[in-house]
Design an enzyme around this catalytic site. Structure first.
Site: not given
Ligand code: 5GP
Ligand code: MG
Length: 188
Positions: A109, A160, A166
């Site tokens: 993300d 999502v 979750d």
């Molecule tokens: P980042 O550090 O890249 O922003 O986020 C990664 C983490 O955020 C992922 O491991 C995931 O657990 C959570 N995450 C990011 N987008 C989503 C989403 O759309 N739905 C859910 N349930 N978790 C997300």
């Protein structure tokens, strides 16, 4: 389909990836990973809890000797937006020196989570190989760029749930991945 899963499904705005599509793609990814790491033992580091279902399916389809290590990290803390803070225990609870490592998460993300963990592995261990796999990659600008070697699906920047992912602890046991209906309360 169980009543519990049917209830979760009915509270989605829409299904993005159905179970068969996910399973086919996971099998493709497993074949590519097995080819790339051929003749080696794979040390998997996976981020809990979101990647749990993905990793369980992926590892059973990879035709190689595998070791599994888990790390618990959180950047969402119950909401639908990243907080921008990645919490990680002080020292990694395993040694990956000279190992062939595959770091796995559910979603790329902002990039903060994977970048933080990847930096820590490189700072604390000297793996022989370090590659990264994610099931989903969101089309959005990253706060941290992370080199990702295996991507299941590119998706739009929407929240999502399902297949391990979750919302406030719910929806992980959905076999598909869907978009949460913002008007619908999470089911118990
Ligand atoms: P980042 O550090 O890249 O922003 O986020 C990664 C983490 O955020 C992922 O491991 C995931 O657990 C959570 N995450 C990011 N987008 C989503 C989403 O759309 N739905 C859910 N349930 N978790 C997300
Ligand atoms: Mg996660």
């Amino acid at each position: 389909m169980s009543e519990a899963v049917a209830g979760l499904l009915s509270s989605l705005e829409r299904v993005l990836l159905d179970a068969a599509t996910i399973q086919r793609r996971v099998a493709d990814m497993a074949r590519r990973i097995a080819d790339d790491f051929k003749g080696r033992e794979l040390s998997v580091v996976t981020l809990m809890d979101g990647a749990l279902f993905f990793v369980a399916d992926l590892l059973r389809a990879i035709d190689l000797p595998v070791r599994l290590h888990t790390l618990t990290v959180s950047s969402y803390h119950g909401g639908t937006k990243s907080t921008g803070r990645v919490q990680l225990a002080r020292a990694l609870p395993f040694d990956l020196t000279t190992r062939h490592v595959l770091l796995i998460d559910d979603i790329l993300d902002t990039g903060l989570t994977l970048a933080t963990v990847r930096d820590r592995i490189l700072a604390e261990c000297a793996p022989e190989t370090l590659r990264v796999a994610v099931l989903l990659s969101k089309r959005r600008p990253r706060e941290r760029e992370v080199p990702v070697d295996y991507v299941g699906f590119e998706i739009d920047d929407e929240f999502v749930v399902g297949y391990g992912m979750d919302y406030q602890g719910h929806y992980r046991n959905l076999p598909c991945i869907g978009i949460l209906n913002p008007l619908h309360p999470p089911r118990p």
